[in-house]
Motif scaffolding. Sequence first.
Motif, mmCIF file in Angstrom:
data_model
loop_
_atom_site.group_PDB
_atom_site.id
_atom_site.type_symbol
_atom_site.label_atom_id
_atom_site.label_comp_id
_atom_site.label_asym_id
_atom_site.label_seq_id
_atom_site.Cartn_x
_atom_site.Cartn_y
_atom_site.Cartn_z
ATOM 1 N N ILE A 2 54.572 3.091 24.225
ATOM 2 C CA ILE A 2 55.783 2.741 23.477
ATOM 3 C C ILE A 2 55.392 1.727 22.413
ATOM 4 N N PRO A 3 55.779 1.974 21.166
ATOM 5 C CA PRO A 3 55.411 0.994 20.137
ATOM 6 C C PRO A 3 56.109 -0.335 20.390
ATOM 7 N N LEU A 4 55.407 -1.373 20.015
ATOM 8 C CA LEU A 4 55.865 -2.723 20.294
ATOM 9 C C LEU A 4 57.111 -3.043 19.489
ATOM 10 N N PHE A 5 57.084 -2.654 18.237
ATOM 11 C CA PHE A 5 58.215 -2.951 17.367
ATOM 12 C C PHE A 5 58.856 -1.650 16.923
ATOM 13 N N PRO A 6 60.151 -1.625 16.862
ATOM 14 C CA PRO A 6 60.804 -0.423 16.341
ATOM 15 C C PRO A 6 60.276 -0.134 14.936
ATOM 16 N N LEU A 7 60.291 1.142 14.582
ATOM 17 C CA LEU A 7 59.612 1.526 13.351
ATOM 18 C C LEU A 7 60.188 0.882 12.112
ATOM 19 N N ASN A 8 61.475 0.838 12.055
ATOM 20 C CA ASN A 8 62.075 0.544 10.778
ATOM 21 C C ASN A 8 63.017 -0.637 10.896
ATOM 22 N N SER A 9 62.714 -1.681 10.185
ATOM 23 C CA SER A 9 63.561 -2.849 10.301
ATOM 24 C C SER A 9 64.706 -2.777 9.316
ATOM 25 N N GLU A 10 65.881 -3.104 9.806
ATOM 26 C CA GLU A 10 67.015 -3.143 8.898
ATOM 27 C C GLU A 10 67.071 -4.477 8.184
ATOM 28 N N ILE A 11 66.401 -5.425 8.768
ATOM 29 C CA ILE A 11 66.330 -6.719 8.110
ATOM 30 C C ILE A 11 65.083 -6.679 7.244
ATOM 31 N N PRO A 46 55.890 -27.414 0.857
ATOM 32 C CA PRO A 46 55.198 -26.280 0.234
ATOM 33 C C PRO A 46 56.071 -25.024 0.246
ATOM 34 N N ILE A 47 55.798 -24.102 -0.633
ATOM 35 C CA ILE A 47 56.479 -22.812 -0.556
ATOM 36 C C ILE A 47 55.463 -21.736 -0.181
ATOM 37 N N PHE A 48 55.953 -20.662 0.371
ATOM 38 C CA PHE A 48 55.041 -19.553 0.672
ATOM 39 C C PHE A 48 55.813 -18.247 0.589
ATOM 40 N N GLU A 49 55.049 -17.208 0.462
ATOM 41 C CA GLU A 49 55.623 -15.876 0.378
ATOM 42 C C GLU A 49 54.627 -14.942 1.031
ATOM 43 N N GLU A 50 55.048 -14.241 2.070
ATOM 44 C CA GLU A 50 54.097 -13.402 2.804
ATOM 45 C C GLU A 50 54.703 -12.032 3.061
ATOM 46 N N GLU A 51 53.812 -11.044 3.024
ATOM 47 C CA GLU A 51 54.235 -9.723 3.451
ATOM 48 C C GLU A 51 53.681 -9.511 4.846
ATOM 49 N N GLN A 52 54.535 -9.141 5.755
ATOM 50 C CA GLN A 52 54.020 -8.828 7.092
ATOM 51 C C GLN A 52 53.609 -7.367 7.111
ATOM 52 N N PRO A 53 52.433 -7.098 7.639
ATOM 53 C CA PRO A 53 52.049 -5.683 7.728
ATOM 54 C C PRO A 53 53.015 -4.920 8.618
ATOM 55 N N VAL A 54 53.499 -3.821 8.108
ATOM 56 C CA VAL A 54 54.430 -2.995 8.864
ATOM 57 C C VAL A 54 53.746 -1.674 9.135
ATOM 58 N N ILE A 55 53.964 -1.158 10.311
ATOM 59 C CA ILE A 55 53.217 0.030 10.738
ATOM 60 C C ILE A 55 53.727 1.287 10.062
ATOM 61 N N ASN A 56 54.996 1.328 9.831
ATOM 62 C CA ASN A 56 55.579 2.589 9.359
ATOM 63 C C ASN A 56 55.165 2.897 7.917
ATOM 64 N N ASN A 57 55.301 4.140 7.545
ATOM 65 C CA ASN A 57 54.944 4.506 6.183
ATOM 66 C C ASN A 57 56.175 4.456 5.287
ATOM 67 N N SER A 58 55.890 4.292 4.036
ATOM 68 C CA SER A 58 56.991 4.025 3.117
ATOM 69 C C SER A 58 57.881 5.244 2.913
ATOM 70 N N ILE A 59 57.354 6.406 3.161
ATOM 71 C CA ILE A 59 58.163 7.615 2.956
ATOM 72 C C ILE A 59 59.359 7.598 3.884
ATOM 73 N N TYR A 60 59.038 7.223 5.090
ATOM 74 C CA TYR A 60 60.084 7.159 6.103
ATOM 75 C C TYR A 60 61.123 6.114 5.713
ATOM 76 N N LEU A 61 60.584 4.993 5.271
ATOM 77 C CA LEU A 61 61.441 3.886 4.889
ATOM 78 C C LEU A 61 62.390 4.329 3.770
ATOM 79 N N ASN A 62 61.784 5.006 2.813
ATOM 80 C CA ASN A 62 62.516 5.450 1.656
ATOM 81 C C ASN A 62 63.717 6.292 2.028
#
Lengths: 785, 687
Positions: free
Chosen positions: B246-255, B598-614
């Motif tokens: 079972i994947p640890l995190f659901p595929l697609n975050s709504e947040i 300080p300020i920061f801006e980070e992208e968290q790696p997400v497992i899902n592919n963008s097509i699905y997200l789209n």
Amino acid sequence: MNSILETHPTIYWEALHDKFYMKEEIYTMEWEDINLSRYRIAGAPYGGPIAMIRDDSKILTLGNEVKSIMYFYTSAGKLIYQFQWTHGKIISMQWTDTENFVTVLKDGTVCIFDIHGEFSQFSLGREAKDYGVIDAVIWGSGLVVMTSNYRLIAVNNLDEPRPKLLSDAKLTEKPHSWIVLPPQFTLSRSLEVFLAVGNTILVVDISDVQDQLLIQGPFTKMSVSMDGKLLALFTEKGELWVISTDFQKNLSQYNTGSTVPPDQMVWCSGDTVLLYWTGYILMVGPFGDWIKYNYESPLYLIPEIDGVRIITNETCEFLQKVPESTESIFRIGSTEPGAILFDAYEQFVNKNPKADENIRMIKYELEEAVDTCIQAAGNEINIKNQKALLKAASFGKCFIEFYNSEKFVKMCQIIRVLNAIRFYEIGIPLTYAQYCRLTPEVLIDRLTNRYYHLLAIRICNYLEMNTERVVVHWACAKIKTFTDDEEILSKIIIDKLTSTNEGKPSLCYTEIAKEAYRSGMPKLATKLLDFESQAANQVPLLISMQEDELSLKKAIESGDTDLIYLVILHLHRKLPIADFFKIINEKPLACSLLEVYCKQQNLSLLKDFYYQADYKSETAAILTNESYKETDVMSRIEKLKTALKYYSEDKDRQFEVKSTDEHIKLLQIQEQLEKETNQVFLELSLSETIFKCLIIGQTARASKLRSEFRIPEKRFWWIKLKALVKTNDWEGLENFAKQKSPIGYIPFIEECLKANAPQEASKYVEKCDADQRPALWQRIRGEQQ
Amino acid sequence: MSTISSFSQERSVTGTSLTNLNNANSSDSSSSFSTTILRDFARKELIDILDSIRGKKSLVIDPTISGSLSLIAEFSLLKEHGVENIYHLQPGRFNIQCQHLVYICRPKMINMKYITEHIHENSNNPDNEIQYYIYFVPRRTMICERVLEDVGVYGDVTIGEYHLDIVPLDDDLLSMELDNSFKDLFLDGDMTSLYYVAKALLKLQTIVGIIPKIIGKGKCANYLKDTLFNLRRELEANHANSISSIPLFPLNSEIDSLIILDRSVDVITPMCTQLTYEGLIDEVYGIKSTFVELDSSLVGLTQNTANISHKLKKIPLNSNDKLFSQLRDMNFAVVGGILSQVARRIQDDYEGRHQVKTVSQIRDFIGKLNNLRAEHQSLRLHTNMTEEIRKFTLDSDFNKFLEVQQNFIAGITSHNLVEYIEEMINNQQPIEKTIRLLSLLSSVCGGIKAKSYEFFRKEIVQTYGYQHIITLDNLSKVGLFKKHDKSKNTYPSVRKALKLIVDDVDEHSPNDISYVYSGYAPISVRLIQCACLLSNSKSMPLPSTTSLFNPSSILSSNNTTNNYDDNHSSSNNNTNNSSQSNVSWKGCEEILKLLPGPIFEEEQPVINNSIYLNKKNQNQRKISLVLFLGGCTFTEISSLRFLSQQEDIQRDFIILTTDIINGNTLVDSLINQVQDEIKSLTTLNYS
């Protein structure tokens, strides 16, 4: 017609009542010149290893070795490990569920060996030591011993041994026989011991002894079935009697005609009992039917969940009830769908059109037929037969629309795995049923335990399982057995770990590091720990490795404050205070946490900490707060004076110095006031003190305080204003207002209004600025109404 | 289940909001995140704990979590699971007859002390054999176990964990309910609460999916982000160990984004008096875990006014009360008007009975009657409360206070305004109030001039008591009240750049968040607005509100980050994903530099592919999780709700905060409380 089978399975079959049993040879033993009759033997289930040691109760023939050597063999008779036995007289020996080898010694010591002879031991306690152990029964995860005074001591969990004395059955002589029913099989969920005493059986557990009031005894041999439901009893008169283990059901009786108890009595495939006397095995079924197998060689029986392994001098055989699917296909004259499908396939291979006819016949049961073939393939040991059955299944599949091939694919995978581990070099003859019960994870563990890391990894990859455990085990084993330079080793290991771990989050490096540390390679251990991502694993090990600085650093990196506390408190306990502070000082988070902890638990440590760090004003702050806890004024002032001293050492704290100084003075004055006026003054602020003085008529005191502490004029006016209003001294207020007010006259009006005296308030309106007056009048009017 | 998006739908009924754009889309998306999941989790775990202890038991609850617990499970539920009595964990004697005593408390050393006292006391009583259980919220700590060990009661208690971390206060509002988090983080430097927040965030992500974008400002925010990444790595490593597929995190975050702000970035906002309805209730009565304690006469439950017992009654304030959810975010000035409108409507509805003619109409009316009653009840409550608060707001002290405050934030710090503070001290106004104003002055001036600083310190110590030398020290340590140093005062530039002061506020139909303070926009929310808006405007025609910001600052920052921007847009093109997270600090770095941290801006790696997200996300309203470290105010919550309805923002907000604060509670936590016991002994009425 060409047979697609190597040998037709039925040639090994023998009927027992309405069921068939088959006995197949799995291995020709690798060992040479072994005579089993001279050895004490213990064999592990699930195709596990066989341990053997020369039986010293049997007569030696001259010329054979004299020293006792313990041998571990695989089921195929390949030596895994051997070592000289120096531990003392073995009372009982057996393998556990985790394939550890347990021996109980006469003096109450229990020695546990892993498959490579690595050894640990524990003692069963005073009772066992004093009286000595005369017998022992070892089961999957625990053991029970009998001492020479016939008391029973049980250990339920060998990983965490806690010897417990069972209830006293008050025996005066050794029971005819005895066995243990492990906790998972009993109704009470606690372990039970069956003692055959006199004509009956006593059931002993931790709190109770229960006589089953049987009269059929004495029972010279007992055996519990693999599922714990049935109990086979062999009576002195040679009768085999089967009852349920709760003594409620009487199942079958069979007279063997031998009064000599069998050497071994074990259960086979659920409902039949095998009895072994030198020269033959007697298999007795539930309906009194029997089969007799003759053997020239001495042998040893290892019960499995679905059959019995028979180890002889030359071979390893497996005896089992023919599995249902196999039987339905191969039974002579079977018309089950599976059999017909298999026949159809055979016809197909032989280019016989009957194949088509067959398929049509089972049109509606094809799915069942395919499933049966798949299942039967799993049960087959012979590779050619496996292939034939799978091909038949595959053939049948073609005629089904939408058949889900998952089962088929899965079975193919499992068969490949099973064939790989059954290979004589590996020598683990698991059946399909055993594999399912054992689970692939445990199988992998067993393979790695025997150092078949490559095979284990390949199986993992093949079954798409995680290889991590294997890699970790490999590294640990490597460290354990490596004798060369530490540098070379660490290069090998780290290279391997990083290469197999590409892209994956991380391994459990701590376990490997622990092993390295234990094997005296702290450098490697530290290096490995660097890779560990889980601080919760890392930190405790670092602590035990005395890596003080590093453990604190790692704990801080983790962000888990509790872990930081763990290190801080450990260091505090362990190190001289100066060294402790030295480590803490450079780490702000650690300092903060120490402060938080100390403020609640250990103020004196906090003071020490501030002292060494030269935090003067922080020390003073503690003292200031402490002063409030003192009950008498003198000690309060003492504390404050010390605080003052600390504050004055910090040049940025002039305000605090002055305030503290003033507060000491104030306290002294307040004490005096309390004595003189019998009123409470302590805990009041300076302003409040002046206010109170004014209220109780100590005007002179108030003025003195005002000048002594240089109260700003505005504040004093406010205080006096409030005091006058409070005491309803309206005349005094008017007089007071005659001087020029630094706070204006609106406060006069406000205060009067608050005191519900609008009449008084109105007196001051004219003193206010002209433009404010109308609004003020309006308010006063409002209040008046 | 009501979700965040349906929440905004409700709000549109109020008439204050503008058109709600994506109503249809958002209500279609059934998978929208709902905060009730969290409640259900917590509830189940609590029940499991209770069931694991056989027989009747008594609960002893840490007062700091009793509010959260009452949101999780009602008393009747606890009763069903064998709870007979509930007590608060307090110091002192505790006599109780029961077999099982279950403590549910935070892992604080002081709590251990109380529990130890109880155990010692009871151990003298041999006929009362008690089984003790301690459940730590949210987790057991070695340090508490150590304390128990040291006093020798460790063996007497069974220790467990109750992983209650995030408490859903409302559909869009989550709180860790960690009281005094500001003090812990910024005064004591105790990062424990950040670790809990990180753990909770990770847990949240296992429910809703990895949040792809994280931006933040402040030291703690940065620390939190690092911890969060660490924990994720650990969790994934652990997960890899187990063979579960079972994947640890659901595929697609709504947040799609997480915005983290330190409270220390904006200490000005909490120091101001909140002027929304809910904010004012909090300022006047104090709201604890959505409950407000009111005199029962106010509630309007007691019909017989003859014997008014001045009993306090706990009233829940949340969106289940439709009227309240309509009112809560409004400026108080308009609440009265709305209430009378509603009163008239209810009256009309009642009058509707005269129009009823046929039997089926009667049935319909009867059906509505219950609803009307509830509405009526709630109307009475809010009318009474509004009445009380109005009295408070009409007070001249309050108005003067407000006036000075508003002048300060507008940058006017003339002498007579400063003198008002002196008068407050002399007039013995509550110390919290005085300090709020002083802190505000200090913050807008970048510190107070040496002479005034000395003066005020002396005034405070001599008036309020000597122990406040430490209070003052605390205030200066967290930077709330400090001496002017050489550094440049940045507030004026911040004020201009973020257009904090808006003069022409229309409270009735506001067009800017500044309505919550009648003319001042909270810095924190302005920053969030920047992050959500500026990046949006790159791909969209400039909306009118963009002119809100100082155009020159935008221009200059755009120039400096031009390169960066190009990269960004090209990567956008690559993935061909228009709905990719567009929350970013880009374009407002200049402004952010003016604020601490300080300020920061980070992208968290997400497992899902963008097509699905789209495919899935194109038309769905995006959600940002806004995280406040060190607490947030009700006004900030209201402003965020307001923001989410603006055309140029196009996203919903869920707020997660360590705790909910206002100026008083914030200042209170920093006051040196030495005299608690002594004060209660010698109560003296001054003035």
